[in-house]
Design a protein around this motif. Structure first.
Motif, mmCIF file in Angstrom:
data_model
loop_
_atom_site.group_PDB
_atom_site.id
_atom_site.type_symbol
_atom_site.label_atom_id
_atom_site.label_comp_id
_atom_site.label_asym_id
_atom_site.label_seq_id
_atom_site.Cartn_x
_atom_site.Cartn_y
_atom_site.Cartn_z
ATOM 1 N N LEU A 126 42.232 9.224 36.677
ATOM 2 C CA LEU A 126 42.153 8.596 37.778
ATOM 3 C C LEU A 126 41.019 7.578 37.401
ATOM 4 N N ASN A 127 40.099 7.795 36.639
ATOM 5 C CA ASN A 127 39.095 6.781 36.065
ATOM 6 C C ASN A 127 39.833 5.668 35.214
ATOM 7 N N LYS A 128 40.507 6.195 34.442
ATOM 8 C CA LYS A 128 41.270 4.874 33.548
ATOM 9 C C LYS A 128 42.183 4.256 34.157
ATOM 10 N N ALA A 129 42.702 4.754 35.282
ATOM 11 C CA ALA A 129 43.714 3.882 36.147
ATOM 12 C C ALA A 129 42.802 2.970 36.912
ATOM 13 N N ILE A 130 41.708 3.314 37.252
ATOM 14 C CA ILE A 130 40.831 2.346 37.958
ATOM 15 C C ILE A 130 40.219 1.088 37.183
ATOM 16 N N LEU A 131 39.917 1.576 35.993
ATOM 17 C CA LEU A 131 39.177 0.453 34.821
ATOM 18 C C LEU A 131 40.148 -0.105 34.106
ATOM 19 N N ASN A 132 41.519 0.278 33.897
ATOM 20 C CA ASN A 132 42.417 -0.306 33.130
ATOM 21 C C ASN A 132 43.844 -0.338 33.804
ATOM 22 N N ASN A 133 44.208 -1.574 34.265
ATOM 23 C CA ASN A 133 45.665 -1.614 34.869
ATOM 24 C C ASN A 133 46.700 -1.444 33.942
ATOM 25 N N ASN A 134 46.708 -1.273 32.555
ATOM 26 C CA ASN A 134 47.678 -0.887 31.727
ATOM 27 C C ASN A 134 47.681 0.371 31.245
#
Length: 358
Positions: free
Chosen positions: A197-205
């Motif tokens: 979930l953190n990666k999804a927020i910080l990185n759109n790809n």
């Protein structure tokens, strides 16, 4: 160029707006209450959640060339929740995925989460990520977040600090140093969902599981699983118990007061347990999830929480699960035709009734 106040402390990475205001007021020999009154008059920011949303005119009063309003807006939680929902969050309703502080006048009824290890570092400040309900573990120290003073169980209220007692890591009710709170480590496996979930927020790809197409759909799907496992942990039906046992969910950690409507009030230890359950589904295909549910004799009615619209993967699972609806069988028993009695029979019955009434 003249500054609004003598000592200006920069906004730290991931710092909450309220934390930055508190630190600057103390650094300039004041306190948060007096400081807010000086800039905002009778407006009472500490009785509301200004980290959720702070009116633009209030931000303008404390912005200048050193801190433009854009940087102050980024210190609020609205930009993050906007990414999570994929749309503007409702102004006057509770926001999903956000912990609720709750307030009665200047008293807080909810907890501001914190990492004891982070509060040992200099400078001490409070993070935006600690207000996100899917955050249960500090990603830097891998320890479970806390949400109250371990000594008196009071919520953490740094806005009550003053110049004589400026330490943000000291409980304002009992004086205990909450940075000394005993910590509990979290395993890497349990952190998989939080990291995703953190990666999804910080990185759109970021790669998304289950052929999910958007960040909003990912959060909607994870939330559905959160709410489902929270209900399943009650063990109302055999299928729920079987699934919880299969996934090794510690149902004793479930708070009795947590429902679908207030899942964001769950303590970090229960969110971590929900993450542990969901993490075991992350690397399964939809078909494999259905097979797992069928093995536990889960039905569509058991997996469906409400009649509201569900994310695509949830719809696929629901359509693959059997229904437990029971249709009443039509009775094969023949009924006798009721014929009216003759005049003579009725008269005879009337005479018998009169004899009985004498």
């Amino acid at each position: 160029m003249k500054r609004l106040w003598p000592i200006v402390l920069p906004i730290k990475e991931d710092e909450l707006l309220s934390s930055w205001i508190i630190r600057n007021s103390l650094a300039n020999g004041s306190d948060p209450m007096t400081w807010s009154w000086f800039f905002w008059g009778k407006w009472r920011p500490w009785t509301i959640d200004i980290d959720r949303h702070c009116p633009k005119e209030k931000l303008l009063a404390i912005s200048d060339n050193f801190f433009r309003i854009e940087s102050l807006e980024q210190a609020t939680l609205k930009p993050t929740i906007l990414k999570v929902l994929g749309e503007q969050p409702p102004l006057k309703q509770a926001w999903p995925w956000l912990t609720r502080l709750g307030s009665r006048n200047r008293e807080r009824t909810g907890g501001l989460r914190f990492c004891p290890e982070c509060l040992k570092e200099d400078p001490v400040y409070f993070r935006k990520s600690w207000r996100l309900s899917w955050y249960h573990t500090c990603p830097k120290h891998d320890v479970l977040l806390q949400e109250s003073c371990p000594s008196c169980s009071s919520p953490i209220t740094p806005y009550k600090s003053d110049f004589d007692k400026p330490e943000l890591h000291i409980c304002k009710r009992c004086g205990f140093d909450v940075s000394l709170t005993k910590t509990e480590c979290s395993s890497k496996k349990i952190l998989q969902v939080q990291h995703l979930l953190n990666k999804a927020i910080l990185n759109n790809n970021c790669h998304l599981p289950w052929n999910i197409e958007s960040i909003a759909e990912l959060f909607s799907t994870i939330r559905y699983f959160y709410e489902f496992f929270n209900l399943a942990a009650k063990g109302a039906i055999n299928a729920d118990l079987a699934l919880c046992n299969k996934l090794d969910i510690d149902t004793s950690l479930r708070p009795t007061a947590i429902t679908i409507e207030n899942i964001d009030k769950s303590p970090p230890i229960w969110i971590r347990e929900l993450d542990f359950a969901v993490s075991q589904l992350l690397f399964l295909s939809t078909r494999e999830i259905v097979e797992l549910f069928l093995e536990c004799e889960m039905t569509g009615e058991g997996f469906r929480k409400s009649k509201e619209s569900q994310p695509p993967i949830i719809q696929n699972i629901l359509s693959s699960l059997p229904s437990n609806s029971r249709h009443r069988k039509s009775s094969s028993r023949t009924t006798k035709e009721v014929k009216p009695k003759s005049r003579e029979e009725v008269w005879e019955m009337w005479l018998q009734l009169q004899e009985y009434l004498k």
